[in-house]
Design a protein around this motif. Structure first.
Motif, PDB file in Angstrom:
ATOM      1  N   GLU A  35       0.830  -1.205   0.000  1.00 43.64           N
ATOM      2  CA  GLU A  35       0.000   0.000   0.000  1.00 43.64           C
ATOM      3  C   GLU A  35       0.871   1.264   0.000  1.00 43.64           C
ATOM      4  OE1 GLU A  35      -2.915   0.011   3.193  1.00 43.64           O
ATOM      5  OE2 GLU A  35      -3.395   2.116   2.794  1.00 43.64           O
ATOM      6  N   ALA A  36       2.041   1.154   0.622  1.00 45.42           N
ATOM      7  CA  ALA A  36       2.954   2.309   0.685  1.00 45.42           C
ATOM      8  C   ALA A  36       3.685   2.532  -0.642  1.00 45.42           C
ATOM      9  CB  ALA A  36       3.959   2.111   1.815  1.00 45.42           C
ATOM     10  N   GLY A  37       3.505   1.618  -1.585  1.00 44.40           N
ATOM     11  CA  GLY A  37       4.093   1.812  -2.915  1.00 44.40           C
ATOM     12  C   GLY A  37       5.389   1.062  -3.166  1.00 44.40           C
ATOM     13  N   LEU A  38       5.711   0.112  -2.331  1.00 39.76           N
ATOM     14  CA  LEU A  38       6.941  -0.656  -2.575  1.00 39.76           C
ATOM     15  C   LEU A  38       6.741  -1.523  -3.821  1.00 39.76           C
ATOM     16  CD1 LEU A  38       9.733  -1.182  -1.138  1.00 39.76           C
ATOM     17  CD2 LEU A  38       8.743  -3.362  -0.435  1.00 39.76           C
ATOM     18  N   PRO A  39       7.640  -1.409  -4.806  1.00 36.97           N
ATOM     19  CA  PRO A  39       7.459  -2.199  -6.023  1.00 36.97           C
ATOM     20  C   PRO A  39       7.519  -3.709  -5.760  1.00 36.97           C
ATOM     21  CG  PRO A  39       9.110  -0.480  -6.334  1.00 36.97           C
ATOM     22  CD  PRO A  39       8.800  -0.509  -4.880  1.00 36.97           C
ATOM     23  N   ALA A  40       6.795  -4.446  -6.579  1.00 40.39           N
ATOM     24  CA  ALA A  40       6.792  -5.915  -6.466  1.00 40.39           C
ATOM     25  C   ALA A  40       8.220  -6.445  -6.598  1.00 40.39           C
ATOM     26  CB  ALA A  40       5.923  -6.497  -7.584  1.00 40.39           C
ATOM     27  N   GLY A  41       8.522  -7.473  -5.838  1.00 40.85           N
ATOM     28  CA  GLY A  41       9.826  -8.126  -5.961  1.00 40.85           C
ATOM     29  C   GLY A  41      10.900  -7.559  -5.051  1.00 40.85           C
ATOM     30  N   VAL A  42      10.634  -6.404  -4.428  1.00 41.28           N
ATOM     31  CA  VAL A  42      11.657  -5.842  -3.525  1.00 41.28           C
ATOM     32  C   VAL A  42      11.687  -6.645  -2.223  1.00 41.28           C
ATOM     33  CG1 VAL A  42      12.430  -3.803  -2.253  1.00 41.28           C
ATOM     34  CG2 VAL A  42      11.477  -3.546  -4.560  1.00 41.28           C
ATOM     35  N   VAL A  43      10.480  -6.929  -1.684  1.00 39.26           N
ATOM     36  CA  VAL A  43      10.416  -7.846  -0.538  1.00 39.26           C
ATOM     37  C   VAL A  43       9.572  -9.042  -0.953  1.00 39.26           C
ATOM     38  CG1 VAL A  43       9.707  -8.194   1.852  1.00 39.26           C
ATOM     39  CG2 VAL A  43      10.613  -5.975   1.148  1.00 39.26           C
ATOM     40  N   ASN A  44      10.118 -10.201  -0.795  1.00 37.07           N
ATOM     41  CA  ASN A  44       9.406 -11.436  -1.152  1.00 37.07           C
ATOM     42  C   ASN A  44       9.151 -12.224   0.123  1.00 37.07           C
ATOM     43  OD1 ASN A  44       9.654 -11.300  -4.266  1.00 37.07           O
ATOM     44  ND2 ASN A  44      11.660 -10.762  -3.456  1.00 37.07           N
ATOM     45  N   TYR A  45       7.894 -12.559   0.308  1.00 37.46           N
ATOM     46  CA  TYR A  45       7.435 -13.146   1.577  1.00 37.46           C
ATOM     47  C   TYR A  45       7.391 -14.666   1.436  1.00 37.46           C
ATOM     48  CZ  TYR A  45       3.704 -14.259   5.016  1.00 37.46           C
ATOM     49  OH  TYR A  45       2.943 -14.787   6.022  1.00 37.46           O
ATOM     50  N   ILE A  46       8.336 -15.326   2.103  1.00 41.57           N
ATOM     51  CA  ILE A  46       8.446 -16.777   1.918  1.00 41.57           C
ATOM     52  C   ILE A  46       8.618 -17.530   3.245  1.00 41.57           C
ATOM     53  CG2 ILE A  46       9.251 -16.881  -0.488  1.00 41.57           C
ATOM     54  CD1 ILE A  46      12.143 -16.904   0.682  1.00 41.57           C
ATOM     55  N   PRO A  47       7.573 -17.508   4.090  1.00 43.98           N
ATOM     56  CA  PRO A  47       7.678 -18.322   5.305  1.00 43.98           C
ATOM     57  C   PRO A  47       7.885 -19.785   4.952  1.00 43.98           C
ATOM     58  CG  PRO A  47       5.520 -17.228   5.154  1.00 43.98           C
ATOM     59  CD  PRO A  47       6.257 -16.894   3.915  1.00 43.98           C
ATOM     60  N   GLY A  48       8.606 -20.471   5.789  1.00 44.18           N
ATOM     61  CA  GLY A  48       8.853 -21.892   5.519  1.00 44.18           C
ATOM     62  C   GLY A  48       9.742 -22.456   6.604  1.00 44.18           C
ATOM     63  N   PRO A  49       9.970 -23.756   6.575  1.00 48.63           N
ATOM     64  CA  PRO A  49      10.779 -24.382   7.619  1.00 48.63           C
ATOM     65  C   PRO A  49      12.219 -23.843   7.603  1.00 48.63           C
ATOM     66  CG  PRO A  49       9.841 -26.012   6.089  1.00 48.63           C
ATOM     67  CD  PRO A  49       9.512 -24.677   5.547  1.00 48.63           C
ATOM     68  N   GLY A  50      12.677 -23.426   8.788  1.00 49.53           N
ATOM     69  CA  GLY A  50      14.024 -22.855   8.891  1.00 49.53           C
ATOM     70  C   GLY A  50      15.065 -23.772   8.296  1.00 49.53           C
ATOM     71  N   ALA A  51      14.976 -25.050   8.637  1.00 50.20           N
ATOM     72  CA  ALA A  51      16.032 -25.974   8.217  1.00 50.20           C
ATOM     73  C   ALA A  51      16.043 -26.146   6.697  1.00 50.20           C
ATOM     74  CB  ALA A  51      15.834 -27.320   8.904  1.00 50.20           C
ATOM     75  N   GLU A  52      14.864 -26.103   6.050  1.00 50.62           N
ATOM     76  CA  GLU A  52      14.845 -26.311   4.596  1.00 50.62           C
ATOM     77  C   GLU A  52      15.077 -24.996   3.840  1.00 50.62           C
ATOM     78  OE1 GLU A  52      11.251 -28.101   3.048  1.00 50.62           O
ATOM     79  OE2 GLU A  52      11.904 -27.810   0.987  1.00 50.62           O
ATOM     80  N   VAL A  53      14.150 -24.065   4.000  1.00 47.79           N
ATOM     81  CA  VAL A  53      14.239 -22.797   3.268  1.00 47.79           C
ATOM     82  C   VAL A  53      15.432 -21.970   3.768  1.00 47.79           C
ATOM     83  CG1 VAL A  53      13.019 -20.626   2.833  1.00 47.79           C
ATOM     84  CG2 VAL A  53      11.784 -22.786   2.786  1.00 47.79           C
ATOM     85  N   GLY A  54      15.591 -21.955   5.106  1.00 49.22           N
ATOM     86  CA  GLY A  54      16.681 -21.172   5.703  1.00 49.22           C
ATOM     87  C   GLY A  54      18.039 -21.626   5.194  1.00 49.22           C
ATOM     88  N   ASP A  55      18.313 -22.899   5.335  1.00 54.33           N
ATOM     89  CA  ASP A  55      19.617 -23.427   4.895  1.00 54.33           C
ATOM     90  C   ASP A  55      19.827 -23.177   3.405  1.00 54.33           C
ATOM     91  OD1 ASP A  55      20.313 -24.277   7.380  1.00 54.33           O
ATOM     92  OD2 ASP A  55      20.000 -26.424   7.014  1.00 54.33           O
TER      93      ASP A  55
END
Ligand code: NAD
Length: 514
Positions: free
Chosen positions: A222-242
């Protein structure tokens, strides 16, 4: 531009404010149980597999079901972030800062709603949730202004016939990994510090608090941040994190969380993987075992109040929480008795009820870990308050005081991250300071004393990143008390301080012959 000042906290003794919070709670309660997608390059991605976020105070209540990233989605997000970096890094710092100011304004308008989400998702009592949202606003306002101050670099000398400039450029793609205990402030602060400095972000919030992070993504959009600047990817720390920490295109990792995960990230990030042409930068802010020292010349009521408030605010689930107190023997019994008295007065219950000072710990694993220390506490000292817990409805643990503990006892050394404070006796102030320093952490500490020489000794010798005199050891304010610690507490990046943004950039010297 108005100079930065910290966002005031809400005064809940005011009836109007209480009503406003009740309204926000009702609104949020009517919205729980929904599904949330991942956001990659602005695209909503829904997965079969979900992270289910529960209300820790009512464990049968689902706050939200969030799609779960895996390696494939993490890879896609990396490619998007990498491509977006090429354009975002060229956007003027003023424009980037403006987006933060706009996001702050939106957050202010939705303030109680954001806090209410934390009351339900993290079990944050009103006052604690309100402070979390206020801190998120502070980060947006402060880092926006910090970027404006840094945008033209810093002055350097030029000799005759020469024109030298020293400035900053962004780093690249950053992986931001945040904890659940400040699910808004730390998640938002670490994200926007990376963004305002011109980097793109892969945001992996904690799996127990992904909904509040999604709400913040909406605010950024809503504040106007362009798409792709922050990508929201919750997931298991051990898999996605590593996967992301190891990725050759990851330029830096901004992590806040436990000591063990921080060390793992630091180690993995040090390995040069195929195709990687840089040394990854790691910002790691980790655990604490924070001490309040009480001198014999001191305001003893202030000492007891400071210990209780710092130990049990948000059930002791703050990296800055007072989990150990060291009291000089002359006043030990007096302070301990008052600590016990105050602790027994604390109200524990559902955080939606404004009258409750304390609520739960975050989840079943935390409940098991924290309550396992009751036995340890019994064998190492005397439980003089609390020592009971009940997980029939939610993960409630009573505020617990363990007295007469030896400095090297486990309850004096290990980060429990719950409402348990261990108390040791020292023969004098010097010994008290030695005990305070006898930990592998070095995050916060406080000294309650009216003896100026002792305070000055502590100023030099108490080895913590955030030291407080004659107050509790929690509650650092952005722009006033930059936050971060020594030793196993992390890289001392000082969030909310004047040096934080430069950790997300690299400097460049350009020298032109005239
Ligand atoms: P945690 O270390 O369990 O998790 C933090 C984040 O790391 C989560 O998003 C988690 O999913 C992720 N993670 C887990 N394994 C990972 C891996 N292998 N690779 C990458 N990421 C991984 O910590 P927590 O329980 O969420 O938070 C509590 C801890 O955070 C406490 O130790 C507390 O002291 C610390 N903390 C420190 C600060 C600070 O500023 N120093 C602030 C808040 C919390």
């Amino acid at each position: 531009m108005i100079p930065y000042t910290t966002e005031p906290l809400t005064d809940f003794s005011n009836e109007e404010n209480r009503q406003a919070y009740e309204v926000a709670l009702k609104k949020v309660q009517s919205e729980i149980g929904q599904d949330y997608p991942l956001i990659v390059g602005g695209e909503r991605i829904t997965t079969e597999d979900k992270i289910v976020s529960y209300n820790p105070a009512k464990k049968s209540e689902v706050v939200g079901r969030v799609s779960k990233a895996n390696k494939e989605i993490a890879e896609k997000a990396m490619q998007v972030a990498d491509a977006t970096f090429k354009t975002w890094s060229k956007v003027k710092p003023e424009v980037r800062a403006d987006i933060l100011f706009k996001a702050a304004a939106i957050t202010k308008r939705r303030r109680h709603e954001m806090s209410a989400w934390m009351t339900l998702e993290a079990g944050k009592p009103w006052v604690e949730a309100d402070a979390d949202t206020a801190e998120a606003i502070d980060f947006l306002e402060y880092y926006g202004r910090q970027m404006l101050a840094l945008k033209d670099g810093k002055p350097v000398q030029s000799r005759p016939g020469e024109y030298n400039k020293f400035g900053y450029i962004p780093l690249g793609v950053g992986v931001v990994i945040s904890p659940w205990n400040f699910p808004f402030a730390i998640m938002a602060g670490t994200t926007v510090a990376a963004v305002v400095t011109g980097n793109t972000v892969l945001l992996k919030p904690a799996s127990t608090t992904p909904v509040i992070a999604y709400k913040f993504m909406e605010i950024l959009e809503e504040a106007g941040l362009p798409a792709g600047v922050v990508n929201y990817i919750p997931g298991p720390g051990a898999e996605v994190g590593d996967y992301l920490v190891d990725h050759p295109r990851t330029r830096f990792v901004s992590f806040t969380g436990s000591r063990d995960v921080g060390l793992r990230i630091n180690q993995r990030a040090a390995v040069q993987n195929e195709g990687q042409i840089w040394i990854k930068r790691v910002i790691a802010e980790m655990g604490g075992k924070d001490t309040i020292v009480v001198d014999k010349e001191a305001d003893l009521e202030l000492a007891a109040q400071s210990i209780v408030k710092s130990a049990f605010g948000f059930s002791g689930q703050k990296c800055s929480a007072c989990s150990r107190a060291v009291i000089v023997e002359d006043v030990y019994d007096q302070v301990l008795d008052r600590v016990v008295e105050l602790t027994k007065e604390l109200t524990v219950g559902d955080p939606t009820d404004h009258n409750n000072f304390m609520a739960t710990v975050i989840d079943e694993a935390a409940f098991k870990k924290v309550t396992s220390y009751f036995e340890v506490a019994n064998s190492e000292g005397r439980i003089v308050a609390g020592g009971t817990a009940d997980d029939s409805v939610g993960y409630f643990v009573q505020p617990t005081v363990v007295a007469d503990v030896a400095p090297d006892a486990r309850v004096m050394q290990e980060e429990i991250f719950g409402p348990i404070v261990a108390i040791s006796k020292a023969k004098d102030f010097n010994e008290a300071l030695d005990i305070a320093n006898n930990t592998e952490y070095g995050l916060t500490g406080a000294v309650i004393s009216t003896n100026r020489d002792h305070l000055e000794k502590a100023r030099e010798e108490f080895f913590v990143g955030n030291l407080y005199f004659n107050r509790g050891c929690t509650g650092a304010i952005v722009g006033y008390q930059p936050f971060g610690g020594y030793n196993m507490s992390g890289t001392c990046s000082k969030a909310g301080g004047p040096d934080f943004l430069t950790l997300h950039m690299q400097s460049k010297s350009v020298s032109e012959t005239l």
